[in-house]
Scaffold this active site. Structure first.
Site, short mmCIF file in Angstrom:
data_model
loop_
_atom_site.label_atom_id
_atom_site.label_comp_id
_atom_site.label_asym_id
_atom_site.label_seq_id
_atom_site.Cartn_x
_atom_site.Cartn_y
_atom_site.Cartn_z
N THR A 132 -41.98 -13.58 -33.29
CA THR A 132 -42.24 -15.02 -33.18
C THR A 132 -42.61 -15.43 -31.75
OG1 THR A 132 -41.09 -17.15 -33.29
CG2 THR A 132 -39.71 -15.25 -32.90
N ASP A 133 -43.29 -16.57 -31.64
CA ASP A 133 -43.60 -17.11 -30.31
C ASP A 133 -42.34 -17.67 -29.64
OD1 ASP A 133 -43.24 -19.40 -31.87
OD2 ASP A 133 -45.16 -20.32 -31.36
N GLU A 134 -41.27 -17.88 -30.41
CA GLU A 134 -40.07 -18.51 -29.84
C GLU A 134 -39.40 -17.63 -28.78
OE1 GLU A 134 -37.39 -20.56 -32.38
OE2 GLU A 134 -38.97 -21.21 -33.73
N TYR A 158 -31.34 -17.82 -32.80
CA TYR A 158 -32.42 -17.15 -33.56
C TYR A 158 -33.40 -16.46 -32.61
CZ TYR A 158 -37.01 -16.72 -35.74
OH TYR A 158 -38.25 -16.24 -36.16
N LYS A 162 -34.33 -12.47 -32.03
CA LYS A 162 -35.68 -11.89 -32.23
C LYS A 162 -36.14 -11.23 -30.92
CE LYS A 162 -38.16 -12.03 -35.29
NZ LYS A 162 -38.34 -11.12 -36.47
P1 NAD Z 1 -37.78 -15.84 -44.60
O1 NAD Z 1 -36.45 -16.30 -44.13
O2 NAD Z 1 -38.56 -16.70 -45.54
O3 NAD Z 1 -37.66 -14.41 -45.30
C1 NAD Z 1 -36.86 -13.38 -44.78
C2 NAD Z 1 -36.70 -12.32 -45.86
O4 NAD Z 1 -35.93 -11.24 -45.31
C3 NAD Z 1 -35.97 -12.81 -47.11
O5 NAD Z 1 -36.63 -12.36 -48.27
C4 NAD Z 1 -34.59 -12.16 -46.98
O6 NAD Z 1 -33.98 -11.90 -48.24
C5 NAD Z 1 -34.92 -10.89 -46.24
N1 NAD Z 1 -33.78 -10.34 -45.49
C6 NAD Z 1 -32.94 -11.02 -44.67
N2 NAD Z 1 -32.02 -10.18 -44.15
C7 NAD Z 1 -32.31 -8.95 -44.63
C8 NAD Z 1 -31.74 -7.66 -44.43
N3 NAD Z 1 -30.67 -7.47 -43.65
N4 NAD Z 1 -32.30 -6.60 -45.07
C9 NAD Z 1 -33.38 -6.78 -45.88
N5 NAD Z 1 -33.94 -7.97 -46.11
C10 NAD Z 1 -33.42 -9.04 -45.48
O7 NAD Z 1 -38.59 -15.56 -43.28
P2 NAD Z 1 -40.17 -15.70 -43.00
O8 NAD Z 1 -40.45 -17.09 -42.59
O9 NAD Z 1 -40.92 -15.10 -44.12
O10 NAD Z 1 -40.30 -14.78 -41.70
C11 NAD Z 1 -40.58 -13.39 -41.80
C12 NAD Z 1 -40.62 -12.80 -40.42
O11 NAD Z 1 -41.62 -13.46 -39.65
C13 NAD Z 1 -39.31 -12.98 -39.64
O12 NAD Z 1 -39.09 -11.81 -38.90
C14 NAD Z 1 -39.58 -14.16 -38.70
O13 NAD Z 1 -38.83 -14.04 -37.53
C15 NAD Z 1 -41.07 -13.97 -38.44
N6 NAD Z 1 -41.82 -15.19 -38.13
C16 NAD Z 1 -41.72 -16.31 -38.93
C17 NAD Z 1 -42.50 -17.43 -38.64
C18 NAD Z 1 -42.45 -18.66 -39.50
O14 NAD Z 1 -43.02 -19.70 -39.12
N7 NAD Z 1 -41.82 -18.64 -40.68
C19 NAD Z 1 -43.36 -17.43 -37.53
C20 NAD Z 1 -43.41 -16.26 -36.73
C21 NAD Z 1 -42.65 -15.16 -37.05
O1 DAU Z 2 -42.52 -20.73 -33.87
C1 DAU Z 2 -42.27 -19.82 -34.91
C2 DAU Z 2 -41.00 -20.18 -35.60
O2 DAU Z 2 -41.29 -21.33 -36.40
C3 DAU Z 2 -40.45 -19.06 -36.48
O3 DAU Z 2 -40.10 -17.98 -35.66
C4 DAU Z 2 -39.24 -19.53 -37.28
O4 DAU Z 2 -38.81 -18.50 -38.15
C5 DAU Z 2 -39.64 -20.74 -38.08
O5 DAU Z 2 -38.53 -21.25 -38.78
C6 DAU Z 2 -40.23 -21.82 -37.17
O6 DAU Z 2 -39.21 -22.41 -36.31
P1 DAU Z 2 -39.13 -23.98 -36.02
O7 DAU Z 2 -37.76 -24.31 -35.61
O8 DAU Z 2 -40.25 -24.42 -35.15
O9 DAU Z 2 -39.47 -24.52 -37.54
P2 DAU Z 2 -38.85 -25.71 -38.40
O10 DAU Z 2 -39.74 -25.87 -39.59
O11 DAU Z 2 -37.39 -25.54 -38.63
O12 DAU Z 2 -39.05 -26.98 -37.47
C7 DAU Z 2 -40.35 -27.36 -37.01
C8 DAU Z 2 -40.17 -28.55 -36.06
O13 DAU Z 2 -39.74 -29.69 -36.84
C9 DAU Z 2 -39.10 -28.34 -35.03
O14 DAU Z 2 -39.50 -28.99 -33.82
C10 DAU Z 2 -37.86 -29.03 -35.59
C11 DAU Z 2 -38.46 -30.16 -36.39
N1 DAU Z 2 -37.71 -30.57 -37.60
C12 DAU Z 2 -37.33 -29.62 -38.49
C13 DAU Z 2 -36.63 -29.94 -39.64
C14 DAU Z 2 -36.19 -28.87 -40.60
C15 DAU Z 2 -37.45 -31.93 -37.83
O15 DAU Z 2 -37.84 -32.81 -37.03
N2 DAU Z 2 -36.77 -32.25 -38.96
C16 DAU Z 2 -36.31 -31.31 -39.87
O16 DAU Z 2 -35.67 -31.71 -40.87
#
Ligand code: NAD
Ligand code: DAU
Length: 354
Positions: A132-134, A158, A162
């Site tokens: 992630t970019d975080e 989180y 990561k």
């Molecule tokens: P998600 O939470 O939707 O899915 C995670 C999956 O991993 C689930 O299916 C869960 O059951 C599985 N899992 C969790 N713990 C596990 C374990 N110990 N063993 C096996 N499986 C396990 O997450 P996502 O949004 O699909 O993100 C996937 C990856 O991409 C993550 O590594 C996250 O950090 C990264 N990522 C997410 C975003 C985003 O915006 N969602 C952006 C950048 C990077």
């Molecule tokens: O940047 C990549 C990341 O983006 C991933 O690594 C994470 O897995 C993914 O969850 C996401 O993180 P964020 O914290 O940015 O996503 P989220 O959707 O939780 O929140 C997006 C923005 O909106 C953040 O600034 C918090 C805000 N927010 C979120 C929720 C759930 C609100 O204002 N209200 C809300 O109820």
């Protein structure tokens, strides 16, 4: 074949669907099925022999060794993680266990397997870690978007977990020569997104007549990428990325949260007007901010474009419309994920916020 971890989650699920739509190379999908894992996402692959689902933990080294020996994948793509920042604030333990301990065990199992491969397969093997970019922390308003050269400054449990996993992956390359690739992507959105995250939460709450919770002043900036563009970037990095390198993935779509929410409201006004004729923006409610809330993320994805020729296909405007349309057309998927456990989370997270 390839081994995908976390393939029942949001991005992993989209990745497998896209992979099998474009190639016949089978996928082993190892997923623990936490609250975020949902096999409904992969329902269309139920009778498809190219998809083999295994329920299990990336921390289970014995299971991993068995799967690797049995299926002999040419690549492992690690999506499995705890992924929600707000949950990491309520309970960081699972994040350390899966994102740090799990990645360590996965790397060790893969290293053992990779070491024993014959020379041609050993050279061709890849371990791709999805991150992630975080990990880079938070930007000021005038800072240049994150490049691969930025220091790691993670701020939430989180992002710290990561960042730790990225460091382990880097070290396994540097020390053992494991051919790893790491991608650091910005915020994804699109189909099958679990409705604890901002975009799907707002769509669902709007349709259910509930408040649309904006943390703090709503001026935090995220850089949004349509999930299928993230999947195409991962395929490209797997195909042509240089082992040991990291690649930032993003769509040059920086938006303040309040603008994202207002855009969703106006698309819903058009596609599914409220029964009382009032606009959905009336449901917007400002609530207590997230502790330690990062102010701005933005990704400079020019390395990926320059070196591997990848570009996103969607703009935010096209992607967000597709996403809203998908949620309107897939209410059965939504019903299945908004179970008792989901309702408990919503009450824990929003119940005591002003
Ligand atoms: P998600 O939470 O939707 O899915 C995670 C999956 O991993 C689930 O299916 C869960 O059951 C599985 N899992 C969790 N713990 C596990 C374990 N110990 N063993 C096996 N499986 C396990 O997450 P996502 O949004 O699909 O993100 C996937 C990856 O991409 C993550 O590594 C996250 O950090 C990264 N990522 C997410 C975003 C985003 O915006 N969602 C952006 C950048 C990077
Ligand atoms: O940047 C990549 C990341 O983006 C991933 O690594 C994470 O897995 C993914 O969850 C996401 O993180 P964020 O914290 O940015 O996503 P989220 O959707 O939780 O929140 C997006 C923005 O909106 C953040 O600034 C918090 C805000 N927010 C979120 C929720 C759930 C609100 O204002 N209200 C809300 O109820």
């Amino acid at each position: 074949m390839i081994l995908v971890t976390g393939g029942a989650g949001f991005i992993g699920g989209n990745f497998i669907l896209d992979w099998l739509a474009q190639s016949n190379e089978p996928v082993i999908n190892l997923d623990k099925l936490t609250y975020a894992g949902n096999l409904d996402t992969l329902k269309s692959l139920k009778d498809d022999a190219r998809h083999v689902f295994v329920r299990g933990d990336i921390g289970d080294r014995e299971l991993l060794a068995k799967l690797l020996a049995e299926h002999k994948p040419r690549a492992v793509i690690n999506f499995a993680a705890e992924s929600h920042v707000d949950r990491s604030i309520h309970g960081p333990g699972e994040f350390i266990q899966t994102n740090v301990g799990g990645t360590f065990n996965l790397l060790e199992a893969v290293r053992g397997y990779w070491n024993a491969l014959p020379p041609d397969r050993n050279t061709a093997f890849r371990f791709l870690h999805v991150s992630t970019d975080e990990v880079y922390g938070s930007l000021g308003p005038d800072d240049h978007p994150f490049t691969e050269e930025n220091n790691f400054e993670p701020n939430s449990p989180y992002s710290a977990s990561k960042a730790a996993s990225d460091h382990l992956v880097r070290a396994w390359h540097h020390t053992y020569g494991l051919p790893v690739l790491t991608t650091n992507c910005s915020n994804n959105y699109g189909p099958y997104h679990f409705p604890e995250k901002l975009i799907p939460l707002v769509i669902l709450n709007a349709l259910n007549g509930k408040p649309l919770p904006i943390y703090g002043d709503g001026m935090q900036i995220r850089d949004w990428l349509y999930v299928k563009d993230h999947c195409s970037a991962i395929r490209r990095v797997l195909e042509a990325g240089k082992p040991g390198e990291t690649y930032n993935v993003g769509g040059w779509n920086e938006k303040p949260n309040i603008d994202v929410v207002k855009t969703i409201c106006s698309i819903l006004d058009e596609l599914k007007p409220r029964a009382d004729g009032k606009p959905y923006v009336e449901q917007i409610t400002y609530v207590t901010d997230r502790p330690g809330h990062d102010r701005r993320y933005a990704i400079d994805a020019s390395k990926l474009e320059r070196e591997l020729g990848w570009k996103p296909a969607e703009t935010f405007e096209t992607g967000i419309r597709k996403t809203v349309e998908w949620y309107l057309a897939n209410q059965d998927w939504v019903q299945n994920v908004t179970s008792g456990a989901y309702r408990e989370w919503v009450s824990k997270q929003y119940g005591s916020r002003e």
